[in-house]
Design a protein around this motif. Structure first.
Motif, PDB file in Angstrom:
ATOM      1  N   LEU A   1     -18.837  52.378 -51.056  1.00 53.63           N
ATOM      2  CA  LEU A   1     -17.675  53.267 -51.018  1.00 53.63           C
ATOM      3  C   LEU A   1     -17.957  54.532 -50.218  1.00 53.63           C
ATOM      4  O   LEU A   1     -17.770  55.651 -50.687  1.00 53.63           O
ATOM      5  CB  LEU A   1     -17.228  53.611 -52.448  1.00 53.63           C
ATOM      6  CG  LEU A   1     -16.821  52.424 -53.310  1.00 53.63           C
ATOM      7  CD1 LEU A   1     -16.453  52.885 -54.709  1.00 53.63           C
ATOM      8  CD2 LEU A   1     -15.676  51.648 -52.676  1.00 53.63           C
ATOM      9  N   ARG A   2     -18.424  54.341 -48.998  1.00 52.13           N
ATOM     10  CA  ARG A   2     -18.707  55.477 -48.122  1.00 52.13           C
ATOM     11  C   ARG A   2     -18.309  55.107 -46.702  1.00 52.13           C
ATOM     12  O   ARG A   2     -18.348  53.932 -46.316  1.00 52.13           O
ATOM     13  CB  ARG A   2     -20.168  55.871 -48.179  1.00 52.13           C
ATOM     14  CG  ARG A   2     -21.108  54.764 -47.784  1.00 52.13           C
ATOM     15  CD  ARG A   2     -22.562  55.173 -47.901  1.00 52.13           C
ATOM     16  NE  ARG A   2     -23.430  54.060 -47.651  1.00 52.13           N
ATOM     17  CZ  ARG A   2     -23.685  53.541 -46.452  1.00 52.13           C
ATOM     18  NH1 ARG A   2     -23.126  54.046 -45.394  1.00 52.13           N
ATOM     19  NH2 ARG A   2     -24.496  52.522 -46.317  1.00 52.13           N
ATOM     20  N   PRO A   3     -17.937  56.099 -45.918  1.00 50.29           N
ATOM     21  CA  PRO A   3     -17.579  55.821 -44.522  1.00 50.29           C
ATOM     22  C   PRO A   3     -18.782  55.289 -43.746  1.00 50.29           C
ATOM     23  O   PRO A   3     -19.915  55.684 -43.992  1.00 50.29           O
ATOM     24  CB  PRO A   3     -17.162  57.191 -43.978  1.00 50.29           C
ATOM     25  CG  PRO A   3     -16.844  58.015 -45.178  1.00 50.29           C
ATOM     26  CD  PRO A   3     -17.723  57.499 -46.284  1.00 50.29           C
ATOM     27  N   THR A   4     -18.515  54.368 -42.808  1.00 46.59           N
ATOM     28  CA  THR A   4     -19.600  53.775 -42.020  1.00 46.59           C
ATOM     29  C   THR A   4     -19.585  54.243 -40.570  1.00 46.59           C
ATOM     30  O   THR A   4     -20.571  54.065 -39.865  1.00 46.59           O
ATOM     31  CB  THR A   4     -19.494  52.239 -42.013  1.00 46.59           C
ATOM     32  OG1 THR A   4     -18.251  51.871 -41.407  1.00 46.59           O
ATOM     33  CG2 THR A   4     -19.603  51.676 -43.417  1.00 46.59           C
ATOM     34  N   GLY A   5     -18.467  54.773 -40.142  1.00 46.40           N
ATOM     35  CA  GLY A   5     -18.352  55.189 -38.753  1.00 46.40           C
ATOM     36  C   GLY A   5     -17.929  54.068 -37.819  1.00 46.40           C
ATOM     37  O   GLY A   5     -17.787  54.276 -36.615  1.00 46.40           O
ATOM     38  N   VAL A   6     -17.712  52.874 -38.361  1.00 46.78           N
ATOM     39  CA  VAL A   6     -17.258  51.748 -37.546  1.00 46.78           C
ATOM     40  C   VAL A   6     -15.771  51.930 -37.277  1.00 46.78           C
ATOM     41  O   VAL A   6     -14.990  52.205 -38.196  1.00 46.78           O
ATOM     42  CB  VAL A   6     -17.513  50.404 -38.270  1.00 46.78           C
ATOM     43  CG1 VAL A   6     -16.917  49.249 -37.494  1.00 46.78           C
ATOM     44  CG2 VAL A   6     -18.994  50.195 -38.499  1.00 46.78           C
ATOM     45  N   VAL A   7     -15.384  51.783 -36.014  1.00 46.52           N
ATOM     46  CA  VAL A   7     -13.986  51.923 -35.642  1.00 46.52           C
ATOM     47  C   VAL A   7     -13.376  50.536 -35.505  1.00 46.52           C
ATOM     48  O   VAL A   7     -13.889  49.702 -34.750  1.00 46.52           O
ATOM     49  CB  VAL A   7     -13.846  52.710 -34.324  1.00 46.52           C
ATOM     50  CG1 VAL A   7     -12.391  52.865 -33.923  1.00 46.52           C
ATOM     51  CG2 VAL A   7     -14.519  54.071 -34.452  1.00 46.52           C
ATOM     52  N   ALA A   8     -12.297  50.277 -36.226  1.00 49.60           N
ATOM     53  CA  ALA A   8     -11.705  48.941 -36.274  1.00 49.60           C
ATOM     54  C   ALA A   8     -11.268  48.446 -34.905  1.00 49.60           C
ATOM     55  O   ALA A   8     -11.434  47.286 -34.575  1.00 49.60           O
ATOM     56  CB  ALA A   8     -10.522  48.933 -37.243  1.00 49.60           C
ATOM     57  N   ARG A   9     -10.727  49.301 -34.078  1.00 46.76           N
ATOM     58  CA  ARG A   9     -10.204  48.831 -32.800  1.00 46.76           C
ATOM     59  C   ARG A   9     -11.301  48.343 -31.859  1.00 46.76           C
ATOM     60  O   ARG A   9     -11.021  47.691 -30.879  1.00 46.76           O
ATOM     61  CB  ARG A   9      -9.344  49.890 -32.142  1.00 46.76           C
ATOM     62  CG  ARG A   9     -10.094  51.104 -31.676  1.00 46.76           C
ATOM     63  CD  ARG A   9      -9.151  52.092 -31.005  1.00 46.76           C
ATOM     64  NE  ARG A   9      -9.869  53.294 -30.656  1.00 46.76           N
ATOM     65  CZ  ARG A   9     -10.033  54.350 -31.421  1.00 46.76           C
ATOM     66  NH1 ARG A   9      -9.495  54.357 -32.618  1.00 46.76           N
ATOM     67  NH2 ARG A   9     -10.707  55.397 -31.020  1.00 46.76           N
ATOM     68  N   CYS A  10     -12.551  48.669 -32.164  1.00 50.47           N
ATOM     69  CA  CYS A  10     -13.663  48.194 -31.337  1.00 50.47           C
ATOM     70  C   CYS A  10     -14.179  46.844 -31.827  1.00 50.47           C
ATOM     71  O   CYS A  10     -15.057  46.266 -31.212  1.00 50.47           O
ATOM     72  CB  CYS A  10     -14.808  49.210 -31.357  1.00 50.47           C
ATOM     73  SG  CYS A  10     -14.394  50.762 -30.580  1.00 50.47           S
ATOM     74  N   GLY A  11     -13.655  46.375 -32.930  1.00 50.22           N
ATOM     75  CA  GLY A  11     -14.108  45.116 -33.493  1.00 50.22           C
ATOM     76  C   GLY A  11     -13.155  43.989 -33.169  1.00 50.22           C
ATOM     77  O   GLY A  11     -12.373  44.058 -32.223  1.00 50.22           O
ATOM     78  N   LYS A  12     -13.207  42.954 -33.940  1.00 47.78           N
ATOM     79  CA  LYS A  12     -12.363  41.780 -33.771  1.00 47.78           C
ATOM     80  C   LYS A  12     -11.463  41.640 -34.985  1.00 47.78           C
ATOM     81  O   LYS A  12     -11.768  42.118 -36.069  1.00 47.78           O
ATOM     82  CB  LYS A  12     -13.231  40.519 -33.652  1.00 47.78           C
ATOM     83  CG  LYS A  12     -14.256  40.564 -32.555  1.00 47.78           C
ATOM     84  CD  LYS A  12     -13.597  40.436 -31.209  1.00 47.78           C
ATOM     85  CE  LYS A  12     -14.660  40.412 -30.124  1.00 47.78           C
ATOM     86  NZ  LYS A  12     -14.106  40.434 -28.820  1.00 47.78           N
ATOM     87  N   SER A  13     -10.348  40.947 -34.801  1.00 50.74           N
ATOM     88  CA  SER A  13      -9.448  40.672 -35.922  1.00 50.74           C
ATOM     89  C   SER A  13     -10.036  39.572 -36.796  1.00 50.74           C
ATOM     90  O   SER A  13     -10.631  38.624 -36.295  1.00 50.74           O
ATOM     91  CB  SER A  13      -8.081  40.215 -35.416  1.00 50.74           C
ATOM     92  OG  SER A  13      -7.456  41.258 -34.717  1.00 50.74           O
TER      93      SER A  13
END
Length: 91
Positions: free
Chosen positions: A23-35
């Protein structure tokens, strides 16, 4: 002391470990990933976890990243062993 009272510190520690792991932010940005598509029931459960337990501080992407990271750390050796067993010789 009752057994339930003895288990309280252990339960508090487990909850703290869960929060720090998932339950902590990871810094991963969704738009840089895949659906990724998941069943509606899982999506509903995951959304509730993120919204309620994450207290608005994390995204669904953060939570899934943490869960998968933990899974790969816990089962990486087994995954690699299964993969190695399933590899067929080229010649």
């Amino acid at each position: 002391m009752k057994k339930q009272q003895q288990n309280e510190p252990k339960k508090v520690l487990q909850i703290a470990r869960y929060k720090s792991a998932f339950l902590r932010p990871t810094g991963v940005v969704a738009r840089c990933g895949k659906s990724v598509y998941i069943c509606p029931d899982f999506h509903k459960k995951l959304s509730r976890i993120v919204c309620i337990l994450g207290e608005g501080d994390i995204t669904l992407t953060d939570y899934l990243h943490s869960v998968l990271k933990h899974h790969f750390e816990d089962f990486g050796e087994e995954i690699n062993t299964i993969h190695a067993r399933n590899q067929k010789p080229i010649l």
